[in-house]
Design a protein around this motif. Sequence first.
Motif, PDB file in Angstrom:
ATOM      1  N   THR A  56       0.809  -1.222   0.000  1.00 55.31           N
ATOM      2  CA  THR A  56       0.000   0.000   0.000  1.00 55.31           C
ATOM      3  C   THR A  56       0.841   1.271   0.000  1.00 55.31           C
ATOM      4  OG1 THR A  56      -0.151   0.042   2.420  1.00 55.31           O
ATOM      5  CG2 THR A  56      -1.883  -1.157   1.227  1.00 55.31           C
ATOM      6  N   THR A  72      -0.503   0.574  -6.120  1.00 54.37           N
ATOM      7  CA  THR A  72      -1.962   0.417  -6.211  1.00 54.37           C
ATOM      8  C   THR A  72      -2.223  -1.016  -6.665  1.00 54.37           C
ATOM      9  OG1 THR A  72      -2.167   1.015  -8.542  1.00 54.37           O
ATOM     10  CG2 THR A  72      -2.241   2.828  -6.955  1.00 54.37           C
ATOM     11  N   GLU A  74      -3.835  -2.105  -9.033  1.00 54.21           N
ATOM     12  CA  GLU A  74      -3.834  -2.218 -10.493  1.00 54.21           C
ATOM     13  C   GLU A  74      -2.437  -2.138 -11.106  1.00 54.21           C
ATOM     14  OE1 GLU A  74      -7.428  -1.049  -8.740  1.00 54.21           O
ATOM     15  OE2 GLU A  74      -5.711   0.285  -8.900  1.00 54.21           O
ATOM     16  N   THR A  76       0.865  -2.190  -9.151  1.00 56.98           N
ATOM     17  CA  THR A  76       2.036  -2.587  -8.376  1.00 56.98           C
ATOM     18  C   THR A  76       2.760  -3.787  -8.951  1.00 56.98           C
ATOM     19  OG1 THR A  76       1.083  -1.655  -6.401  1.00 56.98           O
ATOM     20  CG2 THR A  76       2.863  -3.205  -6.087  1.00 56.98           C
TER      21      THR A  76
END
Length: 128
Positions: A56, A72, A74, A76
């Motif tokens: 995160t 994120t 989507e 990472t």
Amino acid sequence: MARRPLFKKQKFELTGDWEGYNFTAITNLPLGVIEDWSGKEAGTAAMRELLGKALTDWNFVKEDGVEFPQPTPETTADTLRDLPHDLVAAMAKLYVDTISALPQASRSQSWQKRTRMRQLPGSWSKKK
């Protein structure tokens, strides 16, 4: 009663060559993520996918001093491909060692035995 987030986050401090760097990750991932990950062959792609769902926050910078984009769900897994492999390995080891040591029902062998699907005995398991 006050509401609190379902998912727990923990800050991880890297050591050795990566001292001064840190990342934050979810330590109790959704069951679906664990099920998907546990069915995959071990390897860098599987670890990248798991970390991609867990991370995160981090404080990583590129050689030119520009920060890596914050993680994120989507993006990472793809961003991890741009990080040094030994950094990702250090992150993965620290993360997996930590979550493996946490007391979670899903990690208990007795829980796994109690919830394991068993084949029905005799004629019950046969189609009629």
